[in-house]
Design an enzyme around this catalytic site. Structure first.
Site, PDB file in Angstrom:
ATOM      1  N   GLY A  48       3.258  -9.304   7.089  1.00 40.28           N
ATOM      2  CA  GLY A  48       4.089  -7.724   7.158  1.00 40.28           C
ATOM      3  C   GLY A  48       4.964  -7.833   8.546  1.00 40.28           C
ATOM      4  N   ASP A 103       3.272  -4.278  11.984  1.00 40.95           N
ATOM      5  CA  ASP A 103       4.810  -4.046  11.536  1.00 40.95           C
ATOM      6  C   ASP A 103       4.757  -2.777  11.532  1.00 40.95           C
ATOM      7  OD1 ASP A 103       2.533  -4.221   9.990  1.00 40.95           O
ATOM      8  OD2 ASP A 103       3.330  -5.212   8.281  1.00 40.95           O
ATOM      9  N   ASP A 106      -1.090   3.035  10.256  1.00 44.83           N
ATOM     10  CA  ASP A 106      -0.842   3.613   9.123  1.00 44.83           C
ATOM     11  C   ASP A 106      -2.379   4.744   9.506  1.00 44.83           C
ATOM     12  OD1 ASP A 106      -1.358   5.509   7.025  1.00 44.83           O
ATOM     13  OD2 ASP A 106      -0.786   4.254   5.629  1.00 44.83           O
ATOM     14  N   LYS A 134       3.055   5.959  11.353  1.00 47.03           N
ATOM     15  CA  LYS A 134       3.128   6.791  10.158  1.00 47.03           C
ATOM     16  C   LYS A 134       2.059   8.404  11.128  1.00 47.03           C
ATOM     17  CE  LYS A 134       3.345   4.813   5.875  1.00 47.03           C
ATOM     18  NZ  LYS A 134       2.017   4.734   4.906  1.00 47.03           N
ATOM     19  N   PHE A 155       5.134   5.955   1.894  1.00 49.90           N
ATOM     20  CA  PHE A 155       5.165   4.689   0.836  1.00 49.90           C
ATOM     21  C   PHE A 155       6.210   3.814   1.472  1.00 49.90           C
ATOM     22  CE2 PHE A 155       4.493   0.359  -0.715  1.00 49.90           C
ATOM     23  CZ  PHE A 155       3.710  -0.122   0.160  1.00 49.90           C
ATOM     24  N   ASP A 162       5.128  -4.564   2.372  1.00 45.30           N
ATOM     25  CA  ASP A 162       5.505  -4.803   1.110  1.00 45.30           C
ATOM     26  C   ASP A 162       5.111  -4.156  -0.243  1.00 45.30           C
ATOM     27  OD1 ASP A 162       3.375  -5.933   1.408  1.00 45.30           O
ATOM     28  OD2 ASP A 162       2.539  -6.554  -0.696  1.00 45.30           O
ATOM     29  N   ARG A 168       9.586  -7.255   0.749  1.00 47.67           N
ATOM     30  CA  ARG A 168       9.918  -8.200   2.188  1.00 47.67           C
ATOM     31  C   ARG A 168      10.831  -8.598   2.959  1.00 47.67           C
ATOM     32  NH1 ARG A 168       4.460  -8.345   3.551  1.00 47.67           N
ATOM     33  NH2 ARG A 168       2.987  -8.987   1.828  1.00 47.67           N
TER      34      ARG A 168
HETATM   35  P1  IMP Z   1      -3.666   1.097   8.149  1.00 52.27           P
HETATM   36  O1  IMP Z   1      -4.643  -0.413   8.876  1.00 52.27           O
HETATM   37  O2  IMP Z   1      -4.119   1.827   7.531  1.00 52.27           O
HETATM   38  O3  IMP Z   1      -3.263   0.548   9.227  1.00 52.27           O
HETATM   39  O4  IMP Z   1      -2.197  -0.079   7.422  1.00 52.27           O
HETATM   40  C1  IMP Z   1      -1.637  -1.121   8.600  1.00 52.27           C
HETATM   41  C2  IMP Z   1      -1.193  -1.787   7.388  1.00 52.27           C
HETATM   42  O5  IMP Z   1      -1.109  -1.643   6.043  1.00 52.27           O
HETATM   43  C3  IMP Z   1      -0.066  -2.739   8.122  1.00 52.27           C
HETATM   44  O6  IMP Z   1      -0.217  -3.811   8.657  1.00 52.27           O
HETATM   45  C4  IMP Z   1       1.063  -3.041   6.935  1.00 52.27           C
HETATM   46  O7  IMP Z   1       0.885  -4.185   6.715  1.00 52.27           O
HETATM   47  C5  IMP Z   1       0.138  -1.915   5.777  1.00 52.27           C
HETATM   48  N1  IMP Z   1       0.692  -0.612   5.220  1.00 52.27           N
HETATM   49  C6  IMP Z   1       0.599   0.065   5.929  1.00 52.27           C
HETATM   50  N2  IMP Z   1       1.381   1.368   5.263  1.00 52.27           N
HETATM   51  C7  IMP Z   1       1.931   0.778   4.531  1.00 52.27           C
HETATM   52  C8  IMP Z   1       4.121   0.334   3.738  1.00 52.27           C
HETATM   53  O8  IMP Z   1       3.591   1.944   4.000  1.00 52.27           O
HETATM   54  N3  IMP Z   1       4.030  -0.307   2.771  1.00 52.27           N
HETATM   55  C9  IMP Z   1       3.144  -1.040   3.131  1.00 52.27           C
HETATM   56  N4  IMP Z   1       2.436  -1.486   3.504  1.00 52.27           N
HETATM   57  C10 IMP Z   1       2.129  -0.571   3.913  1.00 52.27           C
HETATM   58 MG    MG Z   2       0.445  -5.308   8.493  1.00 50.67          MG
END
Ligand code: IMP
Ligand code: MG
Length: 178
Positions: A48, A103, A106, A134, A155, A162, A168
């Site tokens: 990402g 990137d 979340d 987020k 999302f 992606d 992407r």
């Molecule tokens: P986390 O581990 O829940 O913080 O998620 C982080 C990873 O999930 C990021 O590095 C992204 O690659 C993917 N991700 C999180 N949210 C989104 C989204 O809204 N769209 C696409 N990829 C996401």
């Molecule tokens: Mg990522």
């Protein structure tokens, strides 16, 4: 309002490329100021972060080093909570000033996992630059030191992000329509 369809889902424009570019410029200034004499090591999280990484690196104009790591935690439109390491670090980070380029944050699971692993290697310092956050979705104690845009808990795709492999390549960012 501009819309695109990816895997039969509709997405609407959230931030355009020039809004994103302004944030990248600001982050680059902040990083330059802090790291100009530190020869930092940037670790970009694939896939990402590839676009953010490229835009950011072009603006830095300081001595620095860049490497890539591939992690994943997402399955479709949901964080799976489990972080997979697809390929790891190719060098020692002991004594280095490390900046992780991500990137989007979340739940924070990915970064939480990765930061814990890096700490064991005794870097001189460790900070995080994230293009999108987020804020309402955070479940782990990770806060970026350099942050682009806050987004709703929805999302998004584009600017490196992606939906099951697609989307992407867009220079703008789109959110799912529901
Ligand atoms: P986390 O581990 O829940 O913080 O998620 C982080 C990873 O999930 C990021 O590095 C992204 O690659 C993917 N991700 C999180 N949210 C989104 C989204 O809204 N769209 C696409 N990829 C996401
Ligand atoms: Mg990522």
């Amino acid at each position: 309002m501009k819309e695109i369809a990816v895997h039969n889902k509709q997405f609407r424009l959230l931030y355009n490329a020039s809004q994103i570019e302004k944030q990248v410029e600001r982050i680059a200034e902040e990083i330059k100021k802090e790291y100009k004499d530190k020869s930092p090591l940037f670790i970009s999280l694939l896939n990402g972060a590839f676009m953010f990484t490229s835009d950011l690196m072009k603006l830095l104009e300081i001595e620095c080093d860049l490497t890539f790591v591939k992690l994943s935690s997402y399955d479709g439109m949901q964080s799976s909570g489990k972080v997979k390491l697809h390929f790891g670090l190719d060098r020692s980070i002991a004594g280095r000033h490390v900046v992780i380029i991500e990137d989007i944050i979340d739940s924070g699971a990915t970064l939480n996992f990765f930061l814990d692993a890096l700490k064991l290697q005794n870097p001189a310092s460790m900070k995080v630059a994230a293009m999108f956050v987020k804020t309402d979705a955070l479940k782990y104690p990770v806060t970026p030191d350099f942050q682009g845009l806050s987004i709703p808990d929805k999302f998004i795709i584009g600017y490196g992000l992606d939906y099951n492999g697609l989307g992407r390549n867009y220079k703008d960012v789109y959110e799912i329509k529901d």
